[in-house]
Motif scaffolding. Structure first.
Motif: not given
Length: 212
Positions: A92-106, A158-168
């Motif tokens: 689930k955490e990875e799914a939220l991360f992928e969602q966050g990456v899509s948010i940034e990209t789109a 953006v990608g959940g409750n931990e910092i990820t590439l989606a934020d970077i």
């Protein structure tokens, strides 16, 4: 062999790769590519990066381009060296991360780069900016960041409750907005302001924000 980043110090995408490498404690060597002489369009460069865009990496002979792909590769290979994972492993955490990456990209990148093209990159090349296009991008970005403010009121990043590439991935173009005096886009939205302050003051970003 040290990781080599073939790019330009001020390039947004080059700094994306540099901040991820720095976050992961991966030493790198910047191999400068001369924009002024169109070195990125030369046969030697396009033999590796056929689109003639910055950057690409050479990791002991393994060459890869596209900054987001490079970032993922670095995390997969060197993730254990940093203080944070940047890509979660839970389902689930990875799914939220992928969602966050899509948010940034789109939802962030298209308007941010469009605004940056008109207000920063065109003037740098001596080209007259399209102010109507800049205003359109800005209006779209404001609406998107209104939604960000709601999202970031429910979760820390953006990608959940931990910092990820989606934020970077937001950092280089977010910094571009700050550079042209539009930090109000972040500061006027309390949850976005909290998030932006945290990610933009990370030591890894401070080390490369003015040049990889």
């Amino acid at each position: 062999m040290v990781l080599k980043i073939h790019g330009a110090s001020q390039s947004t995408c080059t700094r994306t790769v540099a901040v991820v490498a720095t976050e992961l404690n991966v030493p790198y060597e910047l191999v400068p590519v001369n924009f002024a002489t169109a070195e990125h369009k030369s046969p030697a460069f396009t033999a590796v990066q056929p689109f003639g865009q910055l950057p690409y990496i050479d990791d002991d002979g393994f060459k890869l381009y596209e900054s987001r792909a490079i970032a993922r590769y670095l995390v997969k290979k060197y993730g254990g060296q940093g203080t944070v994972s940047l890509i979660p492993t839970g389902l689930k955490e990875e799914a939220l991360f992928e969602q966050g990456v899509s948010i940034e990209t789109a939802n962030f990148y298209p308007s941010a780069i469009g605004f940056g093209l008109e207000k920063v990159f065109k003037p740098m090349r001596g080209v007259t900016p399209d102010e109507a296009r800049a205003a359109e991008c800005l209006k779209t970005l404001e609406a998107k960041l209104d939604v960000y403010d709601v999202l970031l009121g429910k979760q820390k990043y953006v990608g959940g409750n931990e910092i990820t590439l989606a934020d970077i991935f937001h950092l280089p173009y977010g910094q571009l907005l700050v550079k042209v005096g539009r930090d109000d886009l972040f500061e006027s939205r309390p949850n976005v302001a909290r998030w932006w302050k945290e990610i933009s003051t990370r030591p890894s970003w401070l080390a490369v924000k003015d040049g990889a």
